[in-house]
Write a protein that holds these residues in place. Sequence first.
Motif, short mmCIF file in Angstrom:
data_model
loop_
_atom_site.label_atom_id
_atom_site.label_comp_id
_atom_site.label_asym_id
_atom_site.label_seq_id
_atom_site.Cartn_x
_atom_site.Cartn_y
_atom_site.Cartn_z
N GLN A 59 11.17 29.76 2.80
CA GLN A 59 10.01 29.61 1.92
C GLN A 59 9.92 30.67 0.84
N THR B 150 4.17 38.09 -5.35
CA THR B 150 4.34 37.33 -4.11
C THR B 150 5.62 37.73 -3.40
N ASP C 133 10.76 30.42 -3.21
CA ASP C 133 9.95 31.18 -4.16
C ASP C 133 10.81 32.02 -5.10
N SER D 93 -1.30 31.68 -0.50
CA SER D 93 -0.88 30.59 0.38
C SER D 93 0.53 30.85 0.91
N VAL D 94 1.39 31.43 0.09
CA VAL D 94 2.75 31.76 0.53
C VAL D 94 2.69 32.86 1.59
N ALA E 137 11.34 31.14 8.33
CA ALA E 137 10.32 30.77 7.34
C ALA E 137 10.42 31.69 6.12
N TYR E 138 10.62 32.97 6.35
CA TYR E 138 10.73 33.91 5.23
C TYR E 138 11.95 33.57 4.36
N ALA F 282 0.16 33.63 3.51
CA ALA F 282 -0.49 33.10 4.72
C ALA F 282 0.48 32.26 5.54
N SER F 283 1.40 31.59 4.88
CA SER F 283 2.33 30.71 5.60
C SER F 283 3.31 31.49 6.48
N ILE F 284 3.52 32.76 6.19
CA ILE F 284 4.44 33.56 7.02
C ILE F 284 3.73 34.65 7.81
N ASN F 285 2.50 34.91 7.48
CA ASN F 285 1.79 36.08 8.02
C ASN F 285 1.58 36.04 9.53
N THR F 286 1.47 34.88 10.12
CA THR F 286 1.18 34.80 11.55
C THR F 286 2.43 34.57 12.39
#
Length: 188
Positions: free
Chosen positions: A131, A58, A136, A111-112, A127-128, A114-118
């Motif tokens: 999160q 991840t 992480d 899920s991690v 966010a990176y 996806a939370s930053i991908n967009t």
Amino acid sequence: MIRLTSIPFASIATAACTASLLMVAPLARAQTPAAAETGRLHAADQTFIASGTQAVATQRDAARIASARSSDRDVKAFAERVSSDDAKITAALRAASPRGVDVPKDDPDMSVLASINTLRGAEFDNAYIEQVALADEQKTLSVFQAEIASGRDAQLKDAATKALPTIQQHYAMARDLAKRKHLAGRAQ
């Protein structure tokens, strides 16, 4: 002296079959190392293999996303370092895993990612950092510390021990990055 004519053929055949089965059984067991090794692997070590490889995958994949999406040179530099280091940690975990134990090849927490991908720009960077780099990385640190404390497999514990300073360094770098980006209240 035993005369062969006095021993029935069926008794000789039964004895021969029994003897051959006793000789073949250990060989059959030796040909299935995956079952034997997995059965002997302590629960803490099994958890470490699953959680540790997922945590590192991840971090690595999120860092690759950050290298491509971030416009901040500090975030990019951090991400490139994590990606490079985590590729080495993954290889070390694979090498340390007992023969026959299934090590997930590429199993990041989707899920991690996806939370930053967009996200884009400063929203992505924040966010990176929060999160992935902080939260992480702290989870990754906990997984490796748990293996060192509770694991039973010497090679896995050694791999975790060797990787721990790198993961601690990543976490310290993430905290410093958060402070520099004015996310200091979140960087504990």
